[in-house]
Design an enzyme around this catalytic site. Sequence first.
Site, PDB file in Angstrom:
ATOM      1  N   GLY A   7      41.604  27.547  30.044  1.00  0.00           N
ATOM      2  CA  GLY A   7      41.282  28.606  30.998  1.00  0.00           C
ATOM      3  C   GLY A   7      40.214  29.497  30.402  1.00  0.00           C
ATOM      4  N   ALA A   8      39.006  28.957  30.254  1.00  0.00           N
ATOM      5  CA  ALA A   8      37.922  29.678  29.579  1.00  0.00           C
ATOM      6  C   ALA A   8      37.198  30.580  30.569  1.00  0.00           C
ATOM      7  CB  ALA A   8      36.957  28.694  28.926  1.00  0.00           C
ATOM      8  N   GLY A   9      37.935  31.571  31.092  1.00  0.00           N
ATOM      9  CA  GLY A   9      37.344  32.562  31.978  1.00  0.00           C
ATOM     10  C   GLY A   9      36.742  33.705  31.183  1.00  0.00           C
ATOM     11  N   ILE A  11      38.026  36.433  29.492  1.00  0.00           N
ATOM     12  CA  ILE A  11      38.590  36.677  28.163  1.00  0.00           C
ATOM     13  C   ILE A  11      38.544  35.408  27.319  1.00  0.00           C
ATOM     14  CG2 ILE A  11      40.785  37.055  26.964  1.00  0.00           C
ATOM     15  CD1 ILE A  11      39.466  39.636  27.704  1.00  0.00           C
ATOM     16  N   GLY A  12      38.931  34.273  27.903  1.00  0.00           N
ATOM     17  CA  GLY A  12      38.986  33.030  27.141  1.00  0.00           C
ATOM     18  C   GLY A  12      37.637  32.605  26.592  1.00  0.00           C
ATOM     19  N   LYS A 204      50.277  48.579  26.699  1.00  0.00           N
ATOM     20  CA  LYS A 204      49.305  48.061  27.664  1.00  0.00           C
ATOM     21  C   LYS A 204      49.887  48.045  29.079  1.00  0.00           C
ATOM     22  CE  LYS A 204      45.770  44.758  28.633  1.00  0.00           C
ATOM     23  NZ  LYS A 204      45.221  43.424  28.459  1.00  0.00           N
ATOM     24  N   ASN A 208      48.647  48.709  33.148  1.00  0.00           N
ATOM     25  CA  ASN A 208      48.641  47.600  34.111  1.00  0.00           C
ATOM     26  C   ASN A 208      49.606  47.832  35.265  1.00  0.00           C
ATOM     27  OD1 ASN A 208      48.205  45.229  31.442  1.00  0.00           O
ATOM     28  ND2 ASN A 208      46.670  45.864  32.913  1.00  0.00           N
ATOM     29  N   ASN A 212      46.930  48.076  38.336  1.00  0.00           N
ATOM     30  CA  ASN A 212      46.751  46.780  38.991  1.00  0.00           C
ATOM     31  C   ASN A 212      47.266  46.792  40.427  1.00  0.00           C
ATOM     32  OD1 ASN A 212      46.340  46.237  36.085  1.00  0.00           O
ATOM     33  ND2 ASN A 212      46.152  44.124  36.761  1.00  0.00           N
ATOM     34  N   SER A 273      41.528  43.323  37.595  1.00  0.00           N
ATOM     35  CA  SER A 273      41.564  41.889  37.903  1.00  0.00           C
ATOM     36  C   SER A 273      42.396  41.632  39.159  1.00  0.00           C
ATOM     37  CB  SER A 273      42.143  41.114  36.721  1.00  0.00           C
ATOM     38  OG  SER A 273      43.458  41.555  36.418  1.00  0.00           O
TER      39      SER A 273
END
Length: 342
Positions: A7-9, A11-12, A204, A208, A212, A273
């Site tokens: 999942g190289a979005g 952050i990735g 965190k 969120n 969110n 997000s």
Amino acid sequence: MRIAVLGAGAIGAYAGAALHRGGADVHLIARGEHLRALRERGVRVLSPRGDFTAHPHATDDPAEVGPVDAVLLGLKAQHYAGCGPLLRPLMGPSTMVVAAQNGIPWWYFHGIDGPLAEHRIESVDPGGAVSRTIPVERAVGCVVYAATEIAGPGVIRHIEGTRFSIGEPDRSDSRRCRDLQAAMEAGGLKCPIERDLREDIWVKLMGNIVFNPLSALSRSTMAQICRNRPTRELARTMMHETLDVAARLGVRPAVSIDRRLAGAERAGDHRTSTLHDLERGRPMELDVILSAVVELADLTGAPAPSLRAVDAVAGLLNARMLDAPAPSPAPSPAPATPPVAA
């Protein structure tokens, strides 16, 4: 160290580019236009710390990568249960799975003593589906304090923060965490190993759990929520209730509500997000962020009225969005000649 980013979005890909720059053997697993750009041009990182480009291997087929030392999960938490076919080819005998997720992780009660030891949180791990896909002994916790976004295919805009806090669910001091820490730091990232990552999770989560869902319900940015007095007070109340649930579980984060609100306001017109997902018609990542805390409130006897109200409304919005039919594509012109049957 051999690392796959599943999942190289935003952050990735950012973490993968930094790890590659630091000398790790990195493999990015992505799809679509983003994957094509990664293959052709690498990862372009635009950052106030200095722009750079990295060229790790990129693919949509984990079998092409094979077993690795670590899998960095860049997927949203609601996709964990279904990622088994992608994850299995990457797993060797000692592969760790580093879940860079928001909210309450599926391993939360693993490795602790007391009456809640090994308790499964249904909102996070429905029917044990996540635990079957990612056994808790494989898990290394990760709390991300970096803000990034995809500026275009293969292009990551790094907004702020380089901290990826990690830790073992059972609070042990492990060689695998130290190896990952070394790889992350070689790439210019901060990677403290926390004896008990649960405090970081709640710190965190204080942000969120407020911004969110409220950003999605109000279609507003974090700063807009903070600068509007009624929503700022709602945010304060939700944070108080969140800290009450955490305290009943023995966690007392060393950060004030005023500091969390001030930090959110300084973020400016940042769109969460969850708001991005809503605008794109994608499922919102609310189960692990909000519903899980309501479940923990039930478990500990915490009243949490504001959290329950926001969870009910946000849950209905998510359900209605998922039930809505997908928009019909515009009709294509008729081909000049009939297509050839496959």
